[in-house]
Design a protein around this motif. Structure first.
Motif, PDB file in Angstrom:
ATOM      1  N   ASP A 143       0.810  -1.225   0.000  1.00  0.00           N
ATOM      2  CA  ASP A 143       0.000   0.000   0.000  1.00  0.00           C
ATOM      3  C   ASP A 143       0.837   1.264   0.000  1.00  0.00           C
ATOM      4  OD1 ASP A 143      -2.140  -1.545   0.059  1.00  0.00           O
ATOM      5  OD2 ASP A 143      -2.833  -1.019   2.069  1.00  0.00           O
ATOM      6  N   GLU A 144       2.151   1.079   0.028  1.00  0.00           N
ATOM      7  CA  GLU A 144       3.028   2.212   0.333  1.00  0.00           C
ATOM      8  C   GLU A 144       2.718   3.452  -0.502  1.00  0.00           C
ATOM      9  OE1 GLU A 144       4.132  -0.854  -0.012  1.00  0.00           O
ATOM     10  OE2 GLU A 144       4.892  -1.326   1.988  1.00  0.00           O
ATOM     11  N   ILE A 189      -2.320   6.790  -1.803  1.00  0.00           N
ATOM     12  CA  ILE A 189      -2.669   7.918  -0.938  1.00  0.00           C
ATOM     13  C   ILE A 189      -4.171   7.895  -0.724  1.00  0.00           C
ATOM     14  CG2 ILE A 189      -2.809  10.422  -0.799  1.00  0.00           C
ATOM     15  CD1 ILE A 189      -0.131  10.464  -2.292  1.00  0.00           C
ATOM     16  N   PRO A 190      -4.601   7.754   0.545  1.00  0.00           N
ATOM     17  CA  PRO A 190      -6.043   7.664   0.789  1.00  0.00           C
ATOM     18  C   PRO A 190      -6.760   8.971   0.448  1.00  0.00           C
ATOM     19  CG  PRO A 190      -4.824   7.819   2.844  1.00  0.00           C
ATOM     20  CD  PRO A 190      -3.815   7.710   1.768  1.00  0.00           C
ATOM     21  N   THR A 191      -8.061   8.884   0.317  1.00  0.00           N
ATOM     22  CA  THR A 191      -8.850  10.078   0.040  1.00  0.00           C
ATOM     23  C   THR A 191      -8.622  11.107   1.127  1.00  0.00           C
ATOM     24  OG1 THR A 191     -10.482   8.410  -0.474  1.00  0.00           O
ATOM     25  CG2 THR A 191     -11.133  10.714  -0.790  1.00  0.00           C
ATOM     26  N   GLN A 192      -8.390  12.346   0.696  1.00  0.00           N
ATOM     27  CA  GLN A 192      -8.061  13.383   1.674  1.00  0.00           C
ATOM     28  C   GLN A 192      -9.344  14.056   2.195  1.00  0.00           C
ATOM     29  OE1 GLN A 192      -4.476  14.166   2.444  1.00  0.00           O
ATOM     30  NE2 GLN A 192      -4.542  12.082   1.664  1.00  0.00           N
TER      31      GLN A 192
END
Lengths: 200, 660, 432
Positions: free
Chosen positions: C80-81, C84-87
């Motif tokens: 997963d590195e 970038i998750p939803t901000q």
């Protein structure tokens, strides 16, 4: 005087100079100091209304006079701030001398008052009234004394033409803020410590 | 795009500080700038980063001192009717443990972070008044010395070098022994000796240090933000600094006046708190807690700020509900002034006042709860990376919640009648202080130390630090809930067997050693970090806020060029955001103005030492004490006067690409 | 593995908590437990505490559960590195509803809290709270009949004085009260702040110098409250019997209390006891305290004894007489202590010693000699007296009896010897 301009080239987010903002914050904090002192006095006054009758001791004439003097000194202070803004150093110095003079008269009145009260038997250890009264008015007197000291050093500093409007107006303005505040505090003390006793 | 890509420089101009020539101040003395002597450099520094590091080092030292005091206390209580130490020594220890941890460990640890981080987070070169900042640090040192002066005398006495006799006979005891909130009238001169005077003067000086530092931070945050750093773009930690600083300047006056009144009672025979002359001891409690409750938030809000930085970084998500977290911080601060009497539920306030303070205290649980919800919300949907700072931040949320729950239990005044002044209260505020504040500070240390010193952590010691502190803390303080509910009052130097307290106390003591071992490992880990060979790099954690945009450790001028910020998580937006959110640069080709170093803050604040000690010893009738105090005052005034007329000075730097 | 280390830490700490839960499960019925309540005030306080425990427990499970779920569910997994998750910046609706729920939960606590504050503050304002409504023994003034029963607790460093102003008696460190009767306690201090805490009967209230604090306590339910609580129905005599049985089984007892506000060196050793007894035993105790020790040793009357003491003290022999002579003479005990009946033992600086030998402890509850069956262990008592007189300053550091600016027994020249101490102790043991 105390020139803490670390960043000649930095901007200010508010349109207030750092020094002036600092003084405003100090005065906010100082409100709490005097608030604590005055409320201590009023609490004990309410708790022991019979302990001491200040109307027998207080001289309303003298205190009104010194209050008036302090008010006038504030007026001169305002004049000297405005003179500094215009760069009229001479006028500034004249007015500051007036402020200092009036401040000293006020302090003289207070010293006389204290000496008189002690002579009449009101000391620091006279019940709670003596304690709260002297600590409160004494703290105010120390504020006035510091202000006088500050203005005297400013007066000396300005002697050699060291002060310029664009550079030092903020210093004078800061000192002015302080002086007006000390004056306002005195009006509060005069009202709730002196006047009210005579009304009630 | 980071700052080092677009630097305009003139290679002909000086870039290295050590090559700059020392200059003369307005009073004709050589400014201690660019000194090659390390001691002079640190003693005269006005650099917020160096000041922050010094705050941190001193605070960690006092954390150890306070921790040691706690260990002796716990050892004494391990078994019933123990006579390891005398009653008087025990009372001194718990008094100094509380005073040390609050005023000399946690507050300066917070101040360390404020100092180091706030200018970096808002893109400033330094704080607004660098010399006042240095003054605050050294005044803190002076205050710490005066508060602890009794221990020094005690040590001298133990070696036979000093005894209270002859001119010093009036001192009675040297170390304060009236509890850290010094309830009148036990602080009266008929009950306690010179220790109380040291405590009074020490706290006064520490108060000056805190208030002056707070003015500085408020002005800095309000006035020195880089372009585009709007208030609602400030990192939450900076927000909490602002709120805490405001709390300090409005809360400390109450205790300053109370301490002054107490000092007048002891030295000049006034009657503020002395019953014989009509004084009301209860007034002290009101004044103290009007300060004391905001003080609780002064301690805990920075911790919340730290966690609000760490959680988003390691969840790789913005803080959930930024506005509401900031707002609830402000509400906590504001309400903090309205709940002081919940420390006094058992003093007979009357029904109405008790009810009002009970309800207000419950109300303050709401904004606190909001913060916890928002932290959980921050994690939701994130990608949680379990690095050391994150472990402690997660631990903070959990343990702080536990402390919060017992807080809610206190808010119900009738229930509090059973808990007040018992070990239940001890359990409550240690969950908040250690489980909350300390874990957050440790998290902050793991998070920012690489930025501060430019070296990266090595090894896995942090796991053990985490396990030992969390386990130790729970073993120490969880049983104390039961101890309190089983009737054990606090501040008792020993207890009888047969009250069902023996097992709990023993367990608590064992836990305290585990906790202490954890803290010791933390120090070992910090030392290992200092010796680490691994460079931290600008941004080891893939973080979000502005301080990570500059080098580690940051150069003396922080940013080669002042950034122009276009987003809340400025650095994150710069790395991953759309083009219009990236940072810009202020053109500073004319060089950077840096403030000069100065001896004056150090000299002025060290005037506090003779002033404080002299004032303290006056009560005991020690000869020349009054003159010593006057000498201190003269040094203080002289220092400030020279400070005023030496002028701020300053020099210009022209950082080039390489030096960034 | 690395990603799970936080979880490991949590697991470890939960494991660390298990033994704590074990010990917490053990005996909660201890001498000063707030979990075992023996009166309406403590009961109200415990009920409120338990309410807060349930409410916070609920929040703990709800928030803590979500928290643990979130930490596990949203951990960074391998590979997963670079995701970038939803901000997401927050959700006002969720936030406002959570605030609403918290306020609601607090209201659940707030309402009974207010009721509790009003209930625990003063003696209930009704007929049966008045002293005249139940006190049926000896004379009390008319004014007293219209008041609740008053005991004045006075804090000294480091012992307690208990005055019964309406009944005209004074005792120290151990006081006796009747079961089921509301008592108004006036709290006074002569030096620093103390706090009166009798956990099984009521939470604490402070004794603050210069301030007239008060509280009320009651050991056990009144008869009416008990009937109502147990839904008891039966004839009057049955009710009376069952109520007495309740008092006998649960309420008559020896209760432990302690000063709960730090008051100086020996704060830890400032304990007290409340002896809860039946009305009859209370009345007889009052009678005895009122009259005091009418006879000097050897059944002499006091006039004769003092005549002998003044003129030919050597005629007064035996350990107890010798002890009393020391008590009145060289040891100077009588300058600070009252022994009711003894016309010359009238000092008021120290605790009242009337019927001292009937108390189950001395030195403000620090030295104990009580048997399980509520009798006095005579041997231990003698040893305690001796220890107290001999090592006063170790038992209670800083106390006035040892050093009182020239008047203390630690300042006697020479100090009392062992034989003298034994005789005084034997005399004290005769105060029963």
């Amino acid at each position: 005087m105390s020139q803490e301009v670390a960043h000649d080239d930095s901007h200010h987010n508010l349109m207030v100079k750092n020094k002036k903002l600092l003084m405003w914050l100090f005065l906010g904090s100082d409100c709490m100091f005097f608030g604590t002192l005055i409320s201590t006095h009023l609490i004990y006054r309410k708790l022991y209304p019979e302990e001491f009758d200040p109307t027998l001791l207080f001289s309303l004439e003298l205190t009104s006079f010194s209050t008036f003097i302090l008010l006038m000194s504030s007026f001169l202070m305002a004049l000297s701030v405005s003179a500094m803004h215009k760069g009229e150093i001479k006028s500034f110095r004249r007015n500051v001398i007036g402020v200092i003079f009036f401040g000293l008269i006020f302090l003289g009145c207070q010293v006389y008052e204290f000496a008189h009260f002690v002579h009449e038997g009101l000391t620091l250890s006279t019940g709670t009234f003596g304690s709260t009264f002297y600590l409160m008015t004494g703290t105010h007197g120390v504020h006035v004394a510091i202000g006088v000291f500050w203005l005297i050093s400013m007066l000396f500093y300005s002697k050699g033409g060291n002060m310029e409007a664009h550079k030092n107006a903020v210093d004078v303005e800061t000192a002015g803020l302080y002086w007006h505040f000390v004056d306002i505090v005195w009006i509060v003390i005069f009202t709730v410590v002196y006047l009210i006793e005579f009304i009630a | 795009m980071t700052t080092d890509t677009t630097i305009i420089s003139n290679p002909k101009q000086n870039t290295d500080i050590s090559e700059l020539k020392p200059e003369l101040s307005d009073i004709g003395l050589v400014r201690p700038d660019h000194s090659k002597n390390v001691f002079i450099d640190w003693l005269t520094t006005v650099d917020h980063k160096k000041i922050g590091l010094m705050y941190g080092t001193l605070a960690l030292f006092f954390l150890l001192v306070g921790g040691l005091e706690a260990l002796v206390i716990r050892t004494q209580l391990a078994v019933p009717e123990n006579d390891l130490i005398s009653a008087q020594r025990y009372n001194q220890l718990f008094t100094m443990h509380g005073t040390t941890m609050i005023f000399l460990a946690i507050m300066p640890l917070n101040a360390a972070f404020f100092n180091f981080l706030v200018p970096l987070q808002i893109g400033a070169r330094d704080v607004a008044f660098p010399r006042i900042n240095a003054f605050s640090l050294w005044a803190f040192v002076a205050g710490a010395l005066v508060v602890n002066f009794g221990w020094i005398l005690q040590a001298l006495e133990a070696f036979g070098l000093f005894s209270a006799s002859g001119p010093t006979a009036g001192m009675n005891d040297f170390v304060p022994a009236m509890g850290w909130f010094g309830y009148a009238p036990i602080t009266g001169k008929e009950f306690t000796g010179a220790g109380t005077d040291f405590w009074i003067m020490g706290l006064q000086i520490l108060g000056v240090a805190s208030i002056s530092a707070s003015f500085n931070f408020i002005v800095t945050i309000i006035n020195m933000r880089a372009p585009g750093v709007k208030m609602m773009r400030l990192p939450v930690f900076t927000w909490m600094t602002l709120i805490v600083s405001l709390l300090i300047i409005f809360a400390f006056p109450a205790i300053t006046i109370a301490l002054a009144q107490l000092m007048f009672d002891r030295v000049f025979g006034t009657n503020f708190f002395s019953v014989a002359g009509g004084g009301q001891p209860i007034l002290w409690q009101h004044l103290f807690w009007i300060f004391g409750h905001p003080e609780v938030y002064i301690l805990v809000l920075p911790a919340m700020g730290i966690v609000s930085e760490v959680l988003p970084t390691f969840a790789r998500k913005p803080l959930f509900g930024y506005a509401i977290v900031v707002f609830s911080g402000a509400v906590i601060g504001f309400l903090g002034f309205a709940v002081w009497s919940h420390h006094m539920f058992t003093t007979g306030l009357g029904k109405i006042a008790t009810a009002a303070f009970s309800l207000l205290t419950m109300a303050i649980a709401v904004p606190t709860g909001v913060k916890i919800f928002n932290w959980v919300g921050t994690l939701w949907g994130g990608k949680i990376r379990f690095h050391a700072p994150m472990i402690f931040a997660l631990g903070f949320v959990w343990m702080f919640m536990m402390g919060g729950f017992s807080g809610i239990m206190h808010s119900s005044a009738p229930a509090d009648a059973q808990q007040q002044d018992s070990y239940f209260v001890i359990a409550h505020f240690h969950y908040v202080a250690i489980g909350g504040i300390l874990l957050a500070i440790v998290s902050g240390i793991y998070y920012w130390l690489p930025k501060m010193i430019g070296r990266m952590w090595q090894g896995k010691l942090n796991i053990w630090v985490g396990i030992l502190t969390v386990v130790g803390l729970n073993i120490t303080f969880f049983p104390m809930h039961f101890l309190g509910l089983l009737g054990m009052p606090r501040r008792t130097h020993t207890y009888l067997s047969g009250f069902g307290w023996e097992t709990y106390n023993l367990v608590c003591t064992i836990g305290s050693y585990i906790l202490a071992f954890g803290v010791l490992l933390l120090l070992v880990d910090i030392i290992r970090c200092f010796r680490s060979k691994i460079p931290a790099g600008n941004d080891p954690w893939d973080a979000r806020t502005l301080e990570w945009a500059t080098s580690s450790p940051p150069k003396v001028y922080n940013f080669a060029q002042t950034p122009i910020v276009n987003a809340r998580d400025a650095f994150w937006a710069d790395k991953y955001g759309p083009l219009d959110r990236k940072m810009g640069m202020v053109d500073e080709s004319h060089g950077i103005h840096m403030p000069s170093q100065s001896w004056m803050p150090l000299i002025a604040s060290f005037g506090f030492i003779p002033l404080g000690l002299g004032m303290s010893l006056m009560q005991a009738g020690v000869p020349y004490a009054g003159y010593t105090a006057i000498l201190g005052l003269v040094i203080l005034v002289l220092g400030i006067a020279l400070w005023a007329i030496e002028g701020p000075g300053g020099y210009h730097l022209h950082p080039n690409k390489q030096s960034h | 593995m690395k990603k799970l280390k936080a979880l490991r830490i949590w697991l470890m700490s939960i494991l660390g908590l298990i033994p704590l839960i074990f010990i917490s499960g053990c005996n909660l019925n201890t001498r000063m437990s707030t979990f075992v309540t023996k009166g309406p005030v403590a009961e109200t306080q415990l009920d409120l505490f338990m309410l807060t425990v349930w409410v916070t427990g609920f929040i703990f499970l709800a928030v803590g559960g979500v928290y643990v779920y979130v930490v596990i569910r949203f951990r960074d997994k391998k590979g997963d590195e670079n995701i970038i998750p939803t901000q997401g910046h927050g959700n006002p609706l969720i936030e406002l509803s959570l605030i609403g729920i918290s306020i609601l939960l607090l209201v659940i606590i707030a309402v009974p809290t207010l009721q509790g504050i009003w209930y625990t503050h003063d003696v209930p304002d009704d007929e049966s709270s008045l002293l005249g409504s139940w006190y049926s023994h000896g004379d009390i003034s008319d004014a007293a009949k219209e008041e609740p029963f008053i005991i004045r607790a006075i804090g000294y460093r480091w012992w307690w004085e208990f005055e019964y102003p309406q009944l005209g008696i004074t005792t120290a460190n151990e006081f006796v009260i009747p079961a089921g009767r509301p008592i108004h306690i006036e709290l006074r201090s002569v030096d620093v702040i103390h706090s009166f805490w009798l956990p099984k009967i009521a939470g604490k209230v402070d004794l603050i110098p210069g301030r007239a604090n008060s509280m009320w306590i009651q050991a056990g339910d009144s008869k009416e409250a008990w009937i109502e609580k147990n839904n008891f129905s039966g004839s009057d005599s049955e009710t009376q019997l069952a109520y007495l049985k309740y008092l006998e089984d649960e309420i008559y007892d020896y209760y432990y209390g302690q000063c709960a506000e730090y008051c100086g060196d020996s704060h830890a050793r400032m304990l007290f006891r409340a002896h809860v007894v039946s009305d009859d035993r209370f009345y007889s105790w009052i009678d005895r305290m009122k009259t005091g020790h009418t006879k000097a040793p050897d059944d002499m009357n006091w006039d004769n004894w003092y005549q002998a003491y003044d003129q030919s003290p050597e005629t007064l022999t035996g350990d107890i007489n010798e002890g009393l002579k020391l008590f009145m003479g060289r040891a100077k005990c009588a300058t600070c202590h009252v022994v009711k009946g003894n016309p010359r033992a009238v000092g008021v600086a120290g605790p009242n010693l009337t019927y001292l030998a009937e108390r189950h402890s001395i030195a403000a509850g620090w030295l104990n000699h009580r048997n399980e069956d509520n009798t006095v262990d005579k041997k231990a008592q003698l040893a305690n007296f001796i220890q107290w007189i001999k090592h006063t300053d170790d038992v209670k550091p800083g106390n006035l009896m040892w050093k009182a600016k020239g008047g203390g027994i630690g300042e006697l020249q020479p100090l009392l010897n062992d034989e003298e101490i034994r005789k005084i102790s034997l005399y004290l043991q005769s105060l029963q």
